[in-house]
Design an enzyme around this catalytic site. Sequence first.
Site, PDB file in Angstrom:
ATOM      1  N   CYS A  32     -57.146 -39.845  58.366  1.00 39.64           N
ATOM      2  CA  CYS A  32     -57.570 -38.509  58.799  1.00 39.64           C
ATOM      3  C   CYS A  32     -58.387 -37.804  57.714  1.00 39.64           C
ATOM      4  O   CYS A  32     -57.860 -37.478  56.662  1.00 39.64           O
ATOM      5  CB  CYS A  32     -56.307 -37.730  59.167  1.00 39.64           C
ATOM      6  SG  CYS A  32     -56.484 -35.958  59.242  1.00 39.64           S
ATOM      7  N   CYS A  35     -57.240 -34.304  56.724  1.00 38.77           N
ATOM      8  CA  CYS A  35     -55.992 -34.409  55.949  1.00 38.77           C
ATOM      9  C   CYS A  35     -56.323 -34.650  54.476  1.00 38.77           C
ATOM     10  O   CYS A  35     -55.725 -34.044  53.580  1.00 38.77           O
ATOM     11  CB  CYS A  35     -55.128 -35.565  56.447  1.00 38.77           C
ATOM     12  SG  CYS A  35     -54.601 -35.413  58.159  1.00 38.77           S
TER      13      CYS A  35
END
Length: 107
Positions: A32, A35
Amino acid sequence: MADLLQVTDTNFEEEILKSEMPALVDFWAAWCGPCRAIAPIVEELAKDYAGRVKVAKMNVDENSKTPVKYGIRAIPTLILFKSGAVVDQITGAVSKTQIDNAIKKML
């Protein structure tokens, strides 16, 4: 990185829900991008609030029970816990200020 706790489905209840200290949990995954973008912010906050707030990360790919329990549909999702209850939730890559303000509200 020492201030940052890695939590799993196995130790989540003990480390977060039963914690005397309020906690911020970052639900993330290695693939991600957003993230990875907020990871340094989460690490900074762990240092800033060391001894006052428990800051933890949970990899959603390795732990499925806890993210499902809290209805995590998008990552990164940051959830603030106090006395075992969810007090706030932030989804997406947001600014350090936004996360910081949420933590301050909880304390």
